[in-house]
Scaffold this motif. Sequence first.
Motif, short mmCIF file in Angstrom:
data_model
loop_
_atom_site.label_atom_id
_atom_site.label_comp_id
_atom_site.label_asym_id
_atom_site.label_seq_id
_atom_site.Cartn_x
_atom_site.Cartn_y
_atom_site.Cartn_z
N MET A 157 0.83 -1.20 0.00
CA MET A 157 0.00 0.00 0.00
C MET A 157 0.86 1.25 0.00
SD MET A 157 -3.00 1.03 2.75
CE MET A 157 -4.06 -0.33 2.23
N GLY A 158 0.48 2.26 -0.79
CA GLY A 158 1.19 3.53 -0.82
C GLY A 158 1.03 4.31 0.47
N TYR A 159 1.90 5.30 0.67
CA TYR A 159 1.95 6.00 1.95
C TYR A 159 0.65 6.74 2.28
CZ TYR A 159 3.80 8.84 5.80
OH TYR A 159 4.01 9.44 7.01
N GLU A 160 0.13 7.52 1.34
CA GLU A 160 -1.08 8.29 1.66
C GLU A 160 -2.27 7.38 1.88
OE1 GLU A 160 -2.03 12.01 0.18
OE2 GLU A 160 0.01 12.58 -0.39
N SER A 161 -2.39 6.32 1.13
CA SER A 161 -3.46 5.35 1.37
C SER A 161 -3.31 4.71 2.74
CB SER A 161 -3.47 4.27 0.28
OG SER A 161 -3.77 4.82 -0.97
N TRP A 162 -2.07 4.40 3.09
CA TRP A 162 -1.80 3.81 4.40
C TRP A 162 -2.20 4.78 5.52
CZ3 TRP A 162 1.74 4.88 8.42
CH2 TRP A 162 1.94 3.86 9.35
N LEU A 163 -1.85 6.06 5.36
CA LEU A 163 -2.24 7.06 6.35
C LEU A 163 -3.77 7.15 6.48
CD1 LEU A 163 0.29 9.91 5.52
CD2 LEU A 163 0.29 8.49 7.59
N GLU A 164 -4.45 7.10 5.36
CA GLU A 164 -5.91 7.12 5.38
C GLU A 164 -6.46 5.98 6.22
OE1 GLU A 164 -8.37 8.98 4.06
OE2 GLU A 164 -7.24 10.45 2.87
N HIS A 165 -5.90 4.80 6.05
CA HIS A 165 -6.38 3.64 6.81
C HIS A 165 -6.04 3.76 8.29
CE1 HIS A 165 -7.03 1.80 2.89
NE2 HIS A 165 -7.63 0.80 3.48
N MET A 166 -4.85 4.25 8.60
CA MET A 166 -4.43 4.34 10.00
C MET A 166 -5.14 5.45 10.77
SD MET A 166 -2.22 1.92 10.67
CE MET A 166 -3.31 0.91 9.67
N LEU A 167 -5.53 6.53 10.06
CA LEU A 167 -6.06 7.71 10.74
C LEU A 167 -7.53 8.00 10.47
CD1 LEU A 167 -3.00 10.05 10.11
CD2 LEU A 167 -3.67 9.08 12.32
N ARG A 168 -8.08 7.47 9.39
CA ARG A 168 -9.43 7.88 9.00
C ARG A 168 -10.40 6.72 8.78
NH1 ARG A 168 -8.31 12.71 4.51
NH2 ARG A 168 -8.02 14.42 6.01
N LYS A 169 -9.94 5.48 8.86
CA LYS A 169 -10.82 4.36 8.55
C LYS A 169 -10.91 3.40 9.73
CE LYS A 169 -10.32 4.52 3.53
NZ LYS A 169 -10.08 3.75 2.29
N PRO A 170 -11.91 3.62 10.61
CA PRO A 170 -12.10 2.70 11.74
C PRO A 170 -12.28 1.26 11.23
CG PRO A 170 -13.49 4.64 11.95
CD PRO A 170 -12.92 4.67 10.56
N PRO A 171 -11.84 0.25 11.99
CA PRO A 171 -11.21 0.34 13.32
C PRO A 171 -9.70 0.56 13.28
CG PRO A 171 -11.56 -1.95 12.77
CD PRO A 171 -12.10 -1.16 11.61
N TYR A 172 -9.17 1.09 12.19
CA TYR A 172 -7.77 1.50 12.07
C TYR A 172 -6.79 0.31 12.20
CZ TYR A 172 -10.37 5.65 13.50
OH TYR A 172 -11.32 6.64 13.62
N GLU A 173 -7.23 -0.87 11.78
CA GLU A 173 -6.42 -2.08 11.95
C GLU A 173 -5.86 -2.63 10.65
OE1 GLU A 173 -8.89 -4.82 14.03
OE2 GLU A 173 -8.64 -3.82 15.97
N LYS A 174 -6.25 -2.09 9.53
CA LYS A 174 -5.77 -2.58 8.24
C LYS A 174 -4.98 -1.50 7.54
CE LYS A 174 -9.63 -5.80 7.53
NZ LYS A 174 -10.75 -6.18 6.64
N PRO A 175 -3.87 -1.88 6.91
CA PRO A 175 -3.37 -3.24 6.70
C PRO A 175 -2.42 -3.73 7.79
CG PRO A 175 -2.05 -1.72 5.43
CD PRO A 175 -3.10 -0.89 6.12
#
Length: 396
Positions: A157-175
């Motif tokens: 996963m690219g960096y900005e997509s990864w940030l989206e998942h870690m900070l904006r997509k509950p439950p913040y567990e993927k990937p």
Amino acid sequence: METDCTRDDVPANSGVSPFPAGTRLLHIGPHKTGTTSIQGALFAAKDAMAAHGVDFPADSRHPMSAALAVCARPGMLGNSRPTERHWETLVSQVAATGKRTSVVSSEFFADAPDDETVERIVRELGGDRVHVMVTLRPLAKIMPSQWQQYVQNGLRMGYESWLEHMLRKPPYEKPNPSFWRRHRHDRLVERWVRAVGPERLTVVVVDDRDRGGLMRTFESLLGLPDGLLQPVPDTANRSLTLAETEMLRRLNVEFRGNELPEELYSSLVRYGAVMHMKNACAPGPDDVKIHTPRWAAEAAAEIGAEMADRIAAMGVRVLGDPALLSAVPALPDAAGTKPRIDPEVAAQALYGALAAAAAAPVRNTAPVKSRTVHQTSSKDLVKVLGHRALKKLRRH
């Protein structure tokens, strides 16, 4: 500055009382908080420390396999899974230090999955003699380093997509479910406080502006002479540039897409291409670093402020300035910058993979199939070559 119910404006290594003789200091990281640097310094100075009554009871600078084993973690992609024997060996080495002070450091202890595991670690390393240390840095500085480390372990996963998942997509567990297990620092401290109590846990806020600050803090807490711990150059631990990380990330996509064996990733990619590239090529001033967008840096700072407040309320000793955890770092203007891989870097990475493959000599080679290379699809060819290289490595 030391925070403990009261705060005193003093240097990090001034006015800090050393641990009682016989303490077993357990440094649990987490990742990307100066762990590799301090581990290298402790290991290099183990003989000198012993003369001052402090033992480093591990055979390498980082007893990673022992920590992974006790935390039931599988290890790096493609590596063999650590066993209980790794943990038992470390426990025996710590016990052999007797009544002397000792120090063990592994960021993988932060991955302990539950209270039972934390309690076991503390109990088997010395019980009431164990003092836990947690080192912290601002999330905005941890996130790019942690992302590129995940890429080195196969993340696609690219960096900005990864940030989206870690900070904006509950439950913040993927990937990467391990990220917040490690880096929700207030909850990390809380878990270990339940096992040792606030009086036996010290938090150190690392100030990146003071390059020797973490070394001096360890010296003060362990009662070592000032300057005994020194950084050890380690090019293999340097962070990747954006171009290098993107090259590796896209390789990960191809690797996974072609369903190659994970053992190949460990031997040819991580310890072949990436390791050789790091050792042979130093980033230059024109290399683009991994850029964190402002929205993510600000979100990380808000979480940092919340974590700092919760840690302060736990009554643990805090060395350093907790306000650093909520500071938004200066962000460079990344507009229009595109990562470009230097041909020399690409060549060194390719050579590293080839050298790793060549290190496994061919034995008992099977007869060649009748179908030629030109008659084989690229996808099937990659699979065949991958399985052949894996067989060579296993025979070796």
